[in-house]
Motif scaffolding. Structure first.
Motif, PDB file in Angstrom:
ATOM      1  N   SER A 113      48.046  46.207  46.672  1.00 39.49           N
ATOM      2  CA  SER A 113      46.901  46.596  45.612  1.00 39.49           C
ATOM      3  C   SER A 113      47.276  46.175  44.468  1.00 39.49           C
ATOM      4  CB  SER A 113      46.097  47.770  45.895  1.00 39.49           C
ATOM      5  OG  SER A 113      45.860  48.068  47.221  1.00 39.49           O
ATOM      6  N   HIS A 114      47.627  44.977  43.781  1.00 38.51           N
ATOM      7  CA  HIS A 114      48.138  44.995  42.486  1.00 38.51           C
ATOM      8  C   HIS A 114      47.496  45.232  41.256  1.00 38.51           C
ATOM      9  CE1 HIS A 114      51.136  42.936  45.043  1.00 38.51           C
ATOM     10  NE2 HIS A 114      50.367  41.962  45.290  1.00 38.51           N
ATOM     11  N   GLN A 115      46.185  45.343  41.468  1.00 35.33           N
ATOM     12  CA  GLN A 115      45.445  45.733  40.155  1.00 35.33           C
ATOM     13  C   GLN A 115      45.563  47.120  39.996  1.00 35.33           C
ATOM     14  OE1 GLN A 115      44.103  43.918  37.668  1.00 35.33           O
ATOM     15  NE2 GLN A 115      43.763  45.701  36.699  1.00 35.33           N
ATOM     16  N   ALA A 141      48.168  40.421  40.384  1.00 41.19           N
ATOM     17  CA  ALA A 141      46.675  40.583  40.447  1.00 41.19           C
ATOM     18  C   ALA A 141      45.936  39.538  39.949  1.00 41.19           C
ATOM     19  CB  ALA A 141      46.187  41.851  39.848  1.00 41.19           C
ATOM     20  N   ALA A 142      46.297  38.478  39.112  1.00 39.25           N
ATOM     21  CA  ALA A 142      45.437  37.609  38.381  1.00 39.25           C
ATOM     22  C   ALA A 142      44.774  36.837  39.184  1.00 39.25           C
ATOM     23  CB  ALA A 142      46.421  36.799  37.485  1.00 39.25           C
ATOM     24  N   PRO A 143      45.025  36.044  40.287  1.00 35.68           N
ATOM     25  CA  PRO A 143      44.476  35.289  41.073  1.00 35.68           C
ATOM     26  C   PRO A 143      43.278  35.797  41.578  1.00 35.68           C
ATOM     27  CG  PRO A 143      46.789  35.045  41.956  1.00 35.68           C
ATOM     28  CD  PRO A 143      46.521  36.316  40.872  1.00 35.68           C
ATOM     29  N   GLY A 144      43.141  37.271  41.608  1.00 36.29           N
ATOM     30  CA  GLY A 144      41.847  37.769  42.059  1.00 36.29           C
ATOM     31  C   GLY A 144      41.009  37.982  40.917  1.00 36.29           C
ATOM     32  N   PHE A 145      41.504  38.084  39.621  1.00 34.24           N
ATOM     33  CA  PHE A 145      40.412  38.290  38.470  1.00 34.24           C
ATOM     34  C   PHE A 145      39.231  37.519  38.601  1.00 34.24           C
ATOM     35  CE2 PHE A 145      44.329  39.213  35.393  1.00 34.24           C
ATOM     36  CZ  PHE A 145      44.492  40.563  36.129  1.00 34.24           C
ATOM     37  N   GLY A 146      38.110  38.104  38.173  1.00 33.15           N
ATOM     38  CA  GLY A 146      36.847  37.561  38.234  1.00 33.15           C
ATOM     39  C   GLY A 146      36.693  36.304  37.073  1.00 33.15           C
ATOM     40  N   LEU A 167      37.509  43.691  28.925  1.00 33.47           N
ATOM     41  CA  LEU A 167      37.807  42.473  28.556  1.00 33.47           C
ATOM     42  C   LEU A 167      37.373  41.353  29.280  1.00 33.47           C
ATOM     43  CD1 LEU A 167      41.630  42.600  27.030  1.00 33.47           C
ATOM     44  CD2 LEU A 167      39.440  42.939  26.012  1.00 33.47           C
ATOM     45  N   GLU A 168      37.317  41.603  30.757  1.00 33.06           N
ATOM     46  CA  GLU A 168      36.686  40.661  31.702  1.00 33.06           C
ATOM     47  C   GLU A 168      35.154  40.781  31.674  1.00 33.06           C
ATOM     48  OE1 GLU A 168      36.563  40.243  36.531  1.00 33.06           O
ATOM     49  OE2 GLU A 168      38.321  40.701  35.696  1.00 33.06           O
ATOM     50  N   VAL A 169      34.435  41.913  31.234  1.00 31.06           N
ATOM     51  CA  VAL A 169      33.229  42.069  31.162  1.00 31.06           C
ATOM     52  C   VAL A 169      32.818  41.335  29.854  1.00 31.06           C
ATOM     53  CG1 VAL A 169      31.319  43.595  30.300  1.00 31.06           C
ATOM     54  CG2 VAL A 169      33.096  44.333  32.391  1.00 31.06           C
TER      55      VAL A 169
END
Length: 357
Positions: A64-66, A99-104, A157-159
């Motif tokens: 659970s990297h995030q 976790a980055a590969p799972g970012f949206g 930031l993702e939002v």
């Protein structure tokens, strides 16, 4: 340069608990860490960094990297005052990148060499953008504050990137996070100017600036100076916080003292002498500002209401002092963030339309 200082871990939990759970950490895990911690600086059992790192290690082992990045983010909180805190930041970065590969969103990390006092300084930045973002879209530079850094505000930031359909360039303000130089009004602003110049090469040339807390001080600077095309100041100090000599609560005296570059607990007089140079009064007296949105909670214990209200009546400036909430209006984010996105979207679209030949 860094130092430890007397800070009550229980008080920090009282102030930051909502932030801890609202960023995605399970309530039960936060409660367990809270019950285990007895001291801020102890490196063994009961120490703030040790207990948060233990939680981060458990998340990391489970993949659970995030969540691990969030936990290690609290382990290094509130500042990098010793090797244990610096090691926690390194582990946070490791887990964040895992976790980055799972970012949206699309994610890229770069280290920029930006002008700084006659030379250059290394500034690590994170670039986030929707996967299908066209090249001719604006860029928003964004930062957290003096103790909440670029990886700690990832969700926001993702939002920002996905809802505004922009590229976000996230950074740590001078004196914090991965910054290599102490915080100062001129040096910090010079770094921001370098980031703005770089950001103008990444999209359609239009650049906005979102600053949170002390980051809002620097977005207020860039907005007032007209360096950016639109600026959002969320909970940023501007003048009165630096000139009234008020008390700094919840360990903020040590947090700010470390960021400014002291190697010892500064006296109130030493802090006041440094603070005086931060006042934005010279820029407030000018009429060069870009469109600006100023937002804060009316019950902020760190930034006085006057630092929000001082912007009232300015050209192209919207001011929102939100009732029944505190620093950065965090408890009202479900209402505040959509309002910021709506204002920012319109401001960036207007700037894009004006920039077209």
């Amino acid at each position: 340069m860094s130092y430890q200082w007397k800070v009550d871990a229980r008080e920090l939990f009282g102030e930051r608990y909502a932030q801890m759970v609202n960023t995605g950490l399970p309530v039960g895990d936060v409660d367990a860490v809270r019950a285990a911690i007895t001291d801020m600086w102890t490196e063994g059992p009961g120490g703030w960094g040790q207990e948060w790192s233990r939680l981060g290690s458990r998340y990391a082992a489970a993949g659970s990297h995030q969540l691990a990045a969030l936990a290690y983010g609290w382990a290094k909180f509130p500042t990098l005052a010793d090797e244990f805190k610096r090691a926690a930041l390194a582990r946070q970065l490791e887990q964040y990148q895992l976790a980055a590969p799972g970012f949206g969103v699309e994610f890229r990390r770069e280290v920029l060499a930006l002008p700084y006092r006659g030379g250059t300084t290394a500034v690590p930045v994170h670039l986030l953008a929707p996967f299908d973002l066209p090249a001719d879209r604006p860029v928003v530079i964004a930062s957290g504050g003096v103790d909440t850094w670029k990886m700690d505000v990832h969700t926001l930031l993702e939002v920002l990137a996905t809802q505004l359909r922009v590229r976000v360039l996230a950074f740590d303000i001078a004196g914090t996070g991965e910054s290599q130089v102490p915080m100062s009004p001129d040096g910090g602003a010079q770094i921001v100017s370098g980031l703005i110049a770089h950001a103008r090469t990444l999209g359609n040339g239009v650049v906005g600036h979102l600053g949170i807390s002390m980051g809002g001080y620097f977005s207020a600077r860039s907005g007032l100076a007209g360096e950016v095309d639109a600026a959002v100041v969320l909970g940023g100090p501007a003048e009165y916080a630096f000139t009234r000599g008020g008390s700094l609560r919840f360990g903020m005296d040590g947090i700010v003292g470390n960021a400014i570059g002291f190697d010892h607990q500064p006296t109130p007089e030493e802090l006041s002498a440094k603070f005086a140079a931060f006042s934005l009064r010279p820029l407030l007296d000018r009429d060069t500002n870009a469109p600006m949105l100023i937002v804060n909670g009316a019950d902020d214990v760190h930034v006085p209401q006057e630092d929000t209200l001082v912007f009232q009546g300015r050209r192209d400036t919207d001011v929102q002092l939100v009732a029944d909430t505190g620093h950065c209006a965090v408890s009202k984010f479900p209402v505040v963030i959509p309002a910021i996105l709506d204002w920012f979207g319109r401001a960036l679209d207007n700037a894009t339309a004006k920039a077209k030949p």
